[in-house]
Design an enzyme around this catalytic site. Structure first.
Site, PDB file in Angstrom:
ATOM      1  N   HIS A 234     -24.303  -0.161  32.037  1.00  9.51           N
ATOM      2  CA  HIS A 234     -23.690   0.978  32.725  1.00  9.51           C
ATOM      3  C   HIS A 234     -24.803   1.823  33.324  1.00  9.51           C
ATOM      4  CE1 HIS A 234     -21.582   5.136  32.439  1.00  9.51           C
ATOM      5  NE2 HIS A 234     -21.350   4.578  33.613  1.00  9.51           N
TER       6      HIS A 234
ATOM      7  N   CYS B 152     -22.160   4.688  40.440  1.00 16.39           N
ATOM      8  CA  CYS B 152     -22.266   4.460  39.006  1.00 16.39           C
ATOM      9  C   CYS B 152     -21.261   3.335  38.739  1.00 16.39           C
ATOM     10  CB  CYS B 152     -21.862   5.721  38.267  1.00 16.39           C
ATOM     11  SG  CYS B 152     -22.243   5.638  36.524  1.00 16.39           S
TER      12      CYS B 152
ATOM     13  N   ASN C 251     -25.128   8.937  29.819  1.00 20.75           N
ATOM     14  CA  ASN C 251     -24.281   7.901  29.203  1.00 20.75           C
ATOM     15  C   ASN C 251     -24.607   6.501  29.735  1.00 20.75           C
ATOM     16  OD1 ASN C 251     -23.209   8.067  31.745  1.00 20.75           O
ATOM     17  ND2 ASN C 251     -21.121   8.512  31.097  1.00 20.75           N
TER      18      ASN C 251
ATOM     19  N   ASP D 223     -23.832  10.562  40.980  1.00 21.87           N
ATOM     20  CA  ASP D 223     -24.355   9.211  40.742  1.00 21.87           C
ATOM     21  C   ASP D 223     -23.518   8.215  41.539  1.00 21.87           C
ATOM     22  OD1 ASP D 223     -25.710   7.030  39.947  1.00 21.87           O
ATOM     23  OD2 ASP D 223     -25.049   7.080  37.855  1.00 21.87           O
TER      24      ASP D 223
ATOM     25  N   HIS E 100     -12.220   4.505  33.719  1.00 22.08           N
ATOM     26  CA  HIS E 100     -13.600   3.994  33.791  1.00 22.08           C
ATOM     27  C   HIS E 100     -14.311   4.067  32.447  1.00 22.08           C
ATOM     28  CE1 HIS E 100     -15.009   8.073  33.544  1.00 22.08           C
ATOM     29  NE2 HIS E 100     -16.241   7.764  33.834  1.00 22.08           N
TER      30      HIS E 100
ATOM     31  N   ASN F   1     -17.809   5.180  41.149  1.00 20.93           N
ATOM     32  CA  ASN F   1     -18.059   6.412  41.929  1.00 20.93           C
ATOM     33  C   ASN F   1     -18.287   6.045  43.401  1.00 20.93           C
ATOM     34  OD1 ASN F   1     -18.055   7.918  39.558  1.00 20.93           O
ATOM     35  ND2 ASN F   1     -20.127   8.695  39.775  1.00 20.93           N
TER      36      ASN F   1
END
Length: 487
Positions: A243, A104, A208, A101, A410, A337
Site C-alpha cells: 500500500h 495511492c 499507513n 497522495d 478502500h 485516489n
DNA sequence: ATGTTC
C-alpha cells in the site's frame, strides 16, 4: 473554523445499508448525498463527513448523488471515502476530491509458497525486505532517475519499469490502466515536484503505507472459484500486499494546483462553501493542466509500486529460489485516489463523467472491457487494506455496484485521529503484542506505528460487510498478516 | 498523505 451545520436527523434511511441527505436539506445542494453504511457505521461517522459530502453536492457539474463509502472519514475538502461524478463539459476538477497522495493504491502479489515453507525464515524475510525497500518520511528510492528518465517515467508509468528490466509483462497486464494512464503531460508538472519525485521512485513512505506478508488460510476463502482465478489455489498460500502512492511527487502536484486554483476561485465565478474544495473548470487551461499533472502522478505511483514489487520478487527468488516452480505474480494493482473519465449510466442515461474517487476503490463488474481478460467473468479484484492488526480483504466488482458508480471501500477507515492514537498506544508495546499474535513488524518510526494500531481503525469486517450488503462488491477472501514493513 | 509548518 468551519461551521458544522449538519444535523443528523436530516439523514434519511433508504434501506439497511444506504442513507440519503436529500437535496433540499441544505442551501446550494444540487443533488442528494448518499452514504453507504450500516446503522453502526453511520453512527460512528464524524458529522464532519456529512458536512463535507453536503459541500461536495454543491460543486459545479455534479451529476447524480455525491457518495460516501462505508469506510468514510473526514478529509481535506472531500471526505476520504467520498465519490463524485462530474460532468466534464460543465463541471470542475478538484484536487481535494482526489487527495494529496495521488494514486495511492494497493498491489497484491500471489506466490507459489505456503506459509510452512516461509515460516522458518520469516524473520530473515521481513528483515531483508525492511533493509531493501526504503521506508519512512523522506526516504530515498530504489532507483534515482535522471531528468530525462523522469520525464519518460511520468508518461510511461509501470511500462518504464518493464522497459528497464524491473518487471514482467503480466505485472502491467494486471495493473489498472495497464500501469500507464493516458493524458499524462510532463509540461504541466513543476520543477519542484520533479525534484521531490525523482529520488523517491521505489519507496514506501510513511503513515499507513506498508508492505505486508500475508497468508490466505483455507478457512478465510469465501469464494474459492473466484480466488482460484485470482491465483489463490493452495492452503496457507503466502501473499504480499503493498500500500503506497506517489510520495512527495503527488503531494507537490496537489499542493501546486490547490494554490493556483485557490487564487482563481473568484475569476472562475465560484463561491464554494469550503476553501478546501478549490477547483477549476475541467475544460479550462488550469483544469486541464492539473488533469495532465495528476495523470503523471498516477503513472509515478504505478511505477513506484512496480519497483517495490520487483525488488520483493528478487528477494523471494534469492531466498526461496530452490523451492520448486517458485512464482511471484501480480494479482492486481488498483488505485483509490484518482479522477478518471468513465462511461456511467446516471438517471437512465449513459454519459462520460469525471469520477473523483478519494479513498474509494474502482470495482468494475464482470464483462467490463477495462479489466484483464482473465477476470472478465469474475469482475475486477478490489484490494482492501485493513489495519495492520486486522488483516486485509479481496473483493470483486459486481453489476449491483452500478448505482454506486462501481466503487467500493478502500480500507478500514480511521476512527481515531493520528494524535489521539499516539496517546492511546505505544509503538514498542504494540510491536511486542503483535509479535505475540504472530505478526512480525519492522518500522521506520515507532510513533508512526502507534498511529496505525488496529484500535485506531474501524472494524474491517464491518466495513467490508456493509459494502457487500449494499451491493458494492462481493467478498472473495480475507488475508491474515504475518509480517509487516511499515513506513 | 507530506523533505509531518517554504
Amino acid at each position: 473554523m468551519k461551521s458544522d451545520t449538519m444535523n443528523r436527523n436530516q439523514i434519511k434511511q433508504i434501506n439497511d445499508y444506504l442513507y440519503e441527505i436529500p437535496a433540499d436539506a441544505s442551501p446550494g445542494m444540487k443533488v442528494p448525498a448518499r452514504i453507504y453504511a450500516s446503522e453502526k457505521l453511520i453512527r460512528e461517522m464524524d458529522t464532519a463527513v456529512f458536512t463535507q459530502i453536503i459541500n461536495v453536492t454543491t460543486l459545479p457539474g455534479i451529476t447524480g448523488p455525491a457518495l460516501c463509502m462505508p469506510d468514510a472519514h473526514s478529509g481535506y475538502g472531500f471526505p476520504i471515502g467520498g465519490v463524485a461524478a462530474i460532468d466534464p463539459d460543465s463541471g470542475i476538477i478538484s484536487p481535494g476530491g482526489i487527495g494529496f497522495d495521488i494514486n495511492c493504491g494497493v498491489r497484491l502479489l500471489s506466490t507459489s509458497l505456503t506459509y510452512n515453507e516461509v515460516r522458518p525464515r520469516i524473520k530473515e524475510l521481513v528483515d531483508t525486505l525492511f533493509r531493501s525497500i526504503p521506508s519512512g518520511v523522506g526516504s530515498g528510492g530504489i532507483v534515482k532517475l535522471t531528468d530525462s528518465q523522469f520525464d519518460e517515467a511520468m508518461v510511461k508509468g509501470s511500462k518504464w519499469a518493464l522497459e528497464h528490466g524491473f518487471g514482467t509483462p503480466s505485472d502491467c497486464e494486471f495493473t489498472e490502466e495497464n500501469g500507464m494512464i493516458r493524458g499524462a503531460d510532463p509540461s504541466a508538472v513543476s520543477q519542484r515536484a520533479r525534484e521531490r519525485g525523482a529520488g523517491q521512485i521505489g519507496s514506501l513512505g510513511s503513515g499507513n503505507h506498508y508492505l505486508e506478508v500475508q497468508v490466505a488460510r483455507k478457512g478465510n476463502i469465501i469464494d474459492p472459484a473466484t480466488a482460484a482465478i485470482f491465483g489463490i489455489n493452495k492452503d496457507d498460500q503466502v501473499m504480499i500486499m503493498i500500500h503506497t502512492g506517489s510520495r512527495g511527487f503527488g503531494h507537490q502536484v496537489a499542493t501546486d494546483y490547490l494554490q493556483l486554483f485557490a487564487s482563481q476561485q473568484k475569476r472562475f465565478g465560484y463561491a464554494l462553501p469550503d476553501r478546501e474544495l478549490a477547483c477549476a473548470p475541467f475544460r479550462s487551461k488550469e483544469g486541464q493542466d492539473y488533469f495532465s499533472a495528476m495523470n503523471c502522478a498516477i503513472n509515478i505511483a504505478f511505477l513506484n509500486r512496480q519497483l517495490i514489487i520487483h525488488k520483493t520478487r528478487e528477494i523471494l527468488h534469492e531466498m526461496f529460489g530452490r523451492t520448486r516452480g517458485l512464482t511471484v505474480n501480480t494479482v492486481y494493482d488498483v488505485c483509490h485516489n484518482t479522477a478518471k473519465l468513465e462511461k456511467h449510466t446516471v438517471n437512465g442515461k449513459e454519459k462520460i463523467l469525471l469520477i473523483h474517487r478519494k479513498g474509494a476503490t474502482r470495482a468494475f463488474p464482470p464483462g467490463s472491457r477495462d479489466i484483464p481478460e482473465s477476470y472478465r467473468r469474475t469482475g475486477q479484484p478490489v484490494l482492501v487494506g485493513g489495519s495492520m492488526e486486522s488483516g486485509s480483504c479481496i473483493m470483486c466488482g459486481t453489476e449491483s455496484g452500478s448505482p454506486g458508480l462501481y466503487t467500493t471501500v478502500h480500507g478500514s477507515g480511521r476512527v481515531m485521529s493520528r494524535h489521539e492514537a499516539k496517546r492511546h498506544f505505544n509503538g514498542r508495546e504494540l510491536q511486542k503484542r503483535m509479535e505475540s499474535h504472530g505478526i512480525l513488524i519492522r518500522t521506520a518510526s515507532f510513533s508512526g506505528l502507534a498511529e496505525e494500531a488496529g484500535g485506531a481503525y474501524k472494524n474491517m469486517n464491518d466495513v467490508v460487510d456493509s459494502a457487500e450488503k449494499a451491493g458494492l462488491g462481493k467478498v472473495v477472501a480475507t488475508l491474515e498478516p504475518v509480517g509487516n514493513i511499515k513506513g
